[in-house]
Scaffold this motif. Sequence first.
Motif, PDB file in Angstrom:
ATOM      1  N   PRO A  67     -35.647 -24.266  90.779  1.00  0.00           N
ATOM      2  CA  PRO A  67     -36.557 -23.842  89.702  1.00  0.00           C
ATOM      3  C   PRO A  67     -36.824 -25.006  88.739  1.00  0.00           C
ATOM      4  CG  PRO A  67     -34.355 -22.952  89.346  1.00  0.00           C
ATOM      5  CD  PRO A  67     -34.341 -23.627  90.688  1.00  0.00           C
ATOM      6  N   LYS A  68     -38.008 -25.015  88.167  1.00  0.00           N
ATOM      7  CA  LYS A  68     -38.344 -26.060  87.203  1.00  0.00           C
ATOM      8  C   LYS A  68     -37.574 -25.812  85.917  1.00  0.00           C
ATOM      9  CE  LYS A  68     -42.731 -27.170  89.104  1.00  0.00           C
ATOM     10  NZ  LYS A  68     -43.883 -27.959  88.917  1.00  0.00           N
ATOM     11  N   PRO A  69     -37.097 -26.873  85.262  1.00  0.00           N
ATOM     12  CA  PRO A  69     -36.353 -26.696  84.014  1.00  0.00           C
ATOM     13  C   PRO A  69     -37.238 -26.108  82.907  1.00  0.00           C
ATOM     14  CG  PRO A  69     -36.303 -28.997  84.740  1.00  0.00           C
ATOM     15  CD  PRO A  69     -37.190 -28.258  85.670  1.00  0.00           C
ATOM     16  N   LEU A  70     -36.594 -25.459  81.948  1.00  0.00           N
ATOM     17  CA  LEU A  70     -37.310 -24.918  80.803  1.00  0.00           C
ATOM     18  C   LEU A  70     -38.005 -26.041  80.043  1.00  0.00           C
ATOM     19  CD1 LEU A  70     -34.624 -22.485  79.360  1.00  0.00           C
ATOM     20  CD2 LEU A  70     -36.739 -21.870  80.507  1.00  0.00           C
ATOM     21  N   LYS A  95     -41.538 -34.964  79.676  1.00  0.00           N
ATOM     22  CA  LYS A  95     -40.156 -35.255  80.061  1.00  0.00           C
ATOM     23  C   LYS A  95     -39.214 -35.360  78.869  1.00  0.00           C
ATOM     24  CE  LYS A  95     -41.123 -37.644  84.377  1.00  0.00           C
ATOM     25  NZ  LYS A  95     -40.989 -38.903  85.097  1.00  0.00           N
ATOM     26  N   ILE A  96     -39.557 -36.201  77.895  1.00  0.00           N
ATOM     27  CA  ILE A  96     -38.640 -36.426  76.777  1.00  0.00           C
ATOM     28  C   ILE A  96     -38.572 -35.204  75.872  1.00  0.00           C
ATOM     29  CG2 ILE A  96     -38.233 -37.801  74.706  1.00  0.00           C
ATOM     30  CD1 ILE A  96     -39.262 -40.220  76.254  1.00  0.00           C
ATOM     31  N   MET A  97     -39.731 -34.645  75.531  1.00  0.00           N
ATOM     32  CA  MET A  97     -39.724 -33.479  74.660  1.00  0.00           C
ATOM     33  C   MET A  97     -39.017 -32.310  75.332  1.00  0.00           C
ATOM     34  SD  MET A  97     -42.719 -31.407  72.588  1.00  0.00           S
ATOM     35  CE  MET A  97     -43.883 -32.638  72.954  1.00  0.00           C
ATOM     36  N   GLY A  98     -39.270 -32.089  76.607  1.00  0.00           N
ATOM     37  CA  GLY A  98     -38.593 -31.016  77.334  1.00  0.00           C
ATOM     38  C   GLY A  98     -37.090 -31.203  77.350  1.00  0.00           C
ATOM     39  N   LEU A 151     -35.689 -30.446  73.823  1.00  0.00           N
ATOM     40  CA  LEU A 151     -35.715 -29.007  73.542  1.00  0.00           C
ATOM     41  C   LEU A 151     -34.627 -28.272  74.316  1.00  0.00           C
ATOM     42  CD1 LEU A 151     -39.569 -28.403  73.436  1.00  0.00           C
ATOM     43  CD2 LEU A 151     -37.986 -28.411  71.502  1.00  0.00           C
ATOM     44  N   ARG A 152     -34.353 -28.709  75.547  1.00  0.00           N
ATOM     45  CA  ARG A 152     -33.267 -28.086  76.322  1.00  0.00           C
ATOM     46  C   ARG A 152     -31.898 -28.465  75.757  1.00  0.00           C
ATOM     47  NH1 ARG A 152     -36.543 -29.787  80.454  1.00  0.00           N
ATOM     48  NH2 ARG A 152     -35.196 -31.530  80.992  1.00  0.00           N
ATOM     49  N   LEU A 153     -31.711 -29.737  75.399  1.00  0.00           N
ATOM     50  CA  LEU A 153     -30.406 -30.194  74.915  1.00  0.00           C
ATOM     51  C   LEU A 153     -29.964 -29.502  73.632  1.00  0.00           C
ATOM     52  CD1 LEU A 153     -30.535 -34.062  75.454  1.00  0.00           C
ATOM     53  CD2 LEU A 153     -28.998 -32.444  76.565  1.00  0.00           C
ATOM     54  N   ASN A 156     -44.139 -35.651  68.457  1.00  0.00           N
ATOM     55  CA  ASN A 156     -44.275 -34.213  68.700  1.00  0.00           C
ATOM     56  C   ASN A 156     -42.934 -33.541  68.974  1.00  0.00           C
ATOM     57  OD1 ASN A 156     -47.017 -34.231  68.289  1.00  0.00           O
ATOM     58  ND2 ASN A 156     -47.507 -34.513  70.438  1.00  0.00           N
ATOM     59  N   ALA A 157     -41.985 -34.268  69.540  1.00  0.00           N
ATOM     60  CA  ALA A 157     -40.664 -33.685  69.812  1.00  0.00           C
ATOM     61  C   ALA A 157     -39.933 -33.398  68.507  1.00  0.00           C
ATOM     62  CB  ALA A 157     -39.836 -34.615  70.690  1.00  0.00           C
TER      63      ALA A 157
END
Length: 128
Positions: free
Chosen positions: A13-16, A22-25, A28-30, A51-52
């Motif tokens: 599955p694709k990560p949340l 890549k960096i913002m995702g 946000l997950r961490l 934006n992150a």
Amino acid sequence: MEIVEGKDRPERPKPLYNEEGKIMGLLLRLYESIYSTGKVIILHSGFCVHNATINLRKKGVFASALIKEQRYWPKHVDGEVIKNYMSTKEVGSTHCLPGEKDGVKVDAFALKEPNYVMLLMSTWQQHY
């Protein structure tokens, strides 16, 4: 021992937050476990994405990141103008450049050092 996967393995599955980039995702997950806590995180210059930091602030996490020119300056940061402005200042001089995007205050702080100008992007200043 060597493990070899076949071509028929199930698709992962694709990560949340993958659609955010890549960096913002990744950020946000961490930091999902500390959303809405008002904690401050300090980020390496490699994670200085405008934006992150704004999205983290919207989720209740304050951030500060070192601004460096990698191949180019981060979006919305005119680093050369700031460096030129600070070049005439005394060592130890500071300057704050206030900004706002999407209703979130994001400030850039400049500190004149003997050989360079240190720049920080921050959303935590409105915390106190």
